[in-house]
Design a protein around this motif. Structure first.
Motif, short mmCIF file in Angstrom:
data_model
loop_
_atom_site.label_atom_id
_atom_site.label_comp_id
_atom_site.label_asym_id
_atom_site.label_seq_id
_atom_site.Cartn_x
_atom_site.Cartn_y
_atom_site.Cartn_z
N ALA A 147 0.83 -1.06 -0.13
CA ALA A 147 -0.03 -0.09 0.03
C ALA A 147 0.95 1.18 0.09
CB ALA A 147 -0.95 0.20 1.26
N ILE A 148 2.32 1.14 0.05
CA ILE A 148 2.90 2.28 -0.02
C ILE A 148 2.89 2.76 -1.46
CG2 ILE A 148 5.40 3.04 0.20
CD1 ILE A 148 5.83 0.90 2.36
N PRO A 149 2.50 4.19 -1.40
CA PRO A 149 2.82 4.72 -2.89
C PRO A 149 4.28 4.94 -3.55
CG PRO A 149 2.45 6.53 -1.19
CD PRO A 149 2.30 5.13 -0.47
N SER A 150 4.13 4.76 -4.87
CA SER A 150 5.25 4.67 -5.57
C SER A 150 5.99 5.98 -5.42
CB SER A 150 5.13 4.19 -6.98
OG SER A 150 4.43 5.24 -7.65
N LEU A 179 4.85 13.19 -8.82
CA LEU A 179 3.87 13.65 -9.39
C LEU A 179 3.08 14.77 -8.52
CD1 LEU A 179 1.88 14.14 -12.13
CD2 LEU A 179 0.50 12.16 -11.28
N GLN A 180 2.61 14.22 -7.51
CA GLN A 180 2.18 14.94 -6.35
C GLN A 180 2.76 16.22 -5.97
OE1 GLN A 180 1.46 12.13 -3.45
NE2 GLN A 180 0.02 10.88 -4.66
N GLN A 183 -5.35 4.01 -1.65
CA GLN A 183 -4.31 3.85 -0.41
C GLN A 183 -2.82 3.90 -1.13
OE1 GLN A 183 -4.16 0.70 2.37
NE2 GLN A 183 -3.81 2.21 3.97
N ASN A 184 -2.73 3.31 -2.21
CA ASN A 184 -1.31 3.03 -2.81
C ASN A 184 -1.06 4.31 -3.59
OD1 ASN A 184 -2.73 2.40 -5.06
ND2 ASN A 184 -1.93 0.37 -5.12
N THR A 185 -2.05 5.51 -3.80
CA THR A 185 -1.74 6.48 -4.61
C THR A 185 -1.66 7.66 -3.46
OG1 THR A 185 -3.82 6.73 -5.14
CG2 THR A 185 -2.48 5.62 -6.75
N LEU A 186 -2.29 7.61 -2.51
CA LEU A 186 -2.44 8.74 -1.48
C LEU A 186 -1.07 8.79 -0.55
CD1 LEU A 186 -5.92 8.42 -0.16
CD2 LEU A 186 -4.95 10.59 -1.42
N SER A 187 -0.49 9.97 -0.41
CA SER A 187 0.54 10.18 0.25
C SER A 187 0.48 11.52 1.01
CB SER A 187 1.84 9.86 -0.47
OG SER A 187 2.26 11.29 -1.20
#
Length: 275
Positions: free
Chosen positions: A78-81, A87-88, A171-175
């Motif tokens: 679930a850790i974002p790449s 990108l964020q 979850q895996n894109t939110l950070s």
């Protein structure tokens, strides 16, 4: 009376000049910022401050939850790449010059006596200061809730503004770096209640500036997908639901506005459904 008024307003100008000297004087050569008009010095200080708050809070929080406490709070899958987080950061940095224009404009209005701001807590006393602060926070909570909700309900606003933020919906894109990844106008609109409150309730100037910059830390926290379960805080567990359902948990610091207006969904209830 006129001299007294101008002297009183000068206290605000003196305070913003002090902030400018502290930040700009510490980080930039004097010849770069000193010739600038006061307004642009203030914007440059807010821009540098916003960038520092964003990167320091984001990097520290990512390091803590994704590396130091790896697999403790967030499962490995679930850790974002790094690509998603970069990108964020890119989206946030494009918007940062515009975000920081808002506190610059609010400071200009304060310096010119257009608001109900006061420069020193001793001007009103501690008890009224606390009362005014509570009212200020209620106005901000109410304003941000409805601004955020209308950015969803008014379809052109969602399509052209808020959808930029909602590409991060798992979850895996939110950070923590997603906290300021908005279309510039979207981010400004959601912060406008902070400025609106200045015209409605007496507000301590320094407290107003601090609360605006605390937003940067807060938005990092509520995008880490970790449910802190601290009532009545609208933590990341609630906000993750907002990113997955799009119709719940529009609130800001607390769950109260969602509770009042019937849009609250509790992450603990979602967990019990999954069992």
């Amino acid at each position: 009376m006129e001299d007294h008024g101008s002297t009183y307003l000068q206290l605000f100008v003196d305070e913003t000049c002090l902030f400018n000297r502290i930040v700009l004087g510490s980080l930039l050569p004097t010849k770069i910022w000193d010739p600038l008009p006061h307004f642009f010095q203030t914007w440059l200080r807010n821009y540098i401050g916003g960038v520092l708050v964003y990167f320091i809070s984001g990097f520290l929080w990512c390091f803590y939850i994704y590396y130091w406490k790896r697999n403790v709070y967030v499962p490995k899958d679930a850790i974002p790449s790094n690509k998603a987080m970069l990108l964020q950061i890119y989206v946030s940095m494009k918007a940062m010059p515009w975000y920081t224009a808002l506190p610059t404009i609010s400071e200009y209005m304060v310096e010119n006596g257009w608001t109900k701001c006061f420069p020193r807590i001793s001007d009103v006393g501690w008890l009224p200061y606390i009362l005014y602060l509570v009212i200020y926070v209620i106005i901000v909570e109410f304003g941000i809730y409805w601004m955020h909700r209308e950015l969803h309900d008014i379809k052109p606003l969602y399509k052209h503004l808020h959808a930029t933020h909602h590409i991060y919906n798992k979850q895996n894109t939110l950070s923590p770096f997603a906290g300021l990844a908005f279309h510039p106008l979207d981010g400004i609109l959601q912060a406008v209640p902070h400025v609106t409150a200045l015209f409605l309730v007496p507000t301590h100037f320094m407290t107003h500036i601090l609360l605006l910059f605390i937003e940067g830390i807060w938005t990092a926290n509520i995008h880490d997908c970790i449910h802190g379960n601290l009532w009545p805080v609208m933590g990341a567990g609630y906000h993750t639901i907002h990113h997955t359902t799009y119709r719940h948990n529009y609130g800001h610091y607390t769950i109260w506005m969602d509770w009042i207006f019937g849009t609250l969904r509790n992450p603990l209830d979602e967990e019990s459904k999954d069992i």
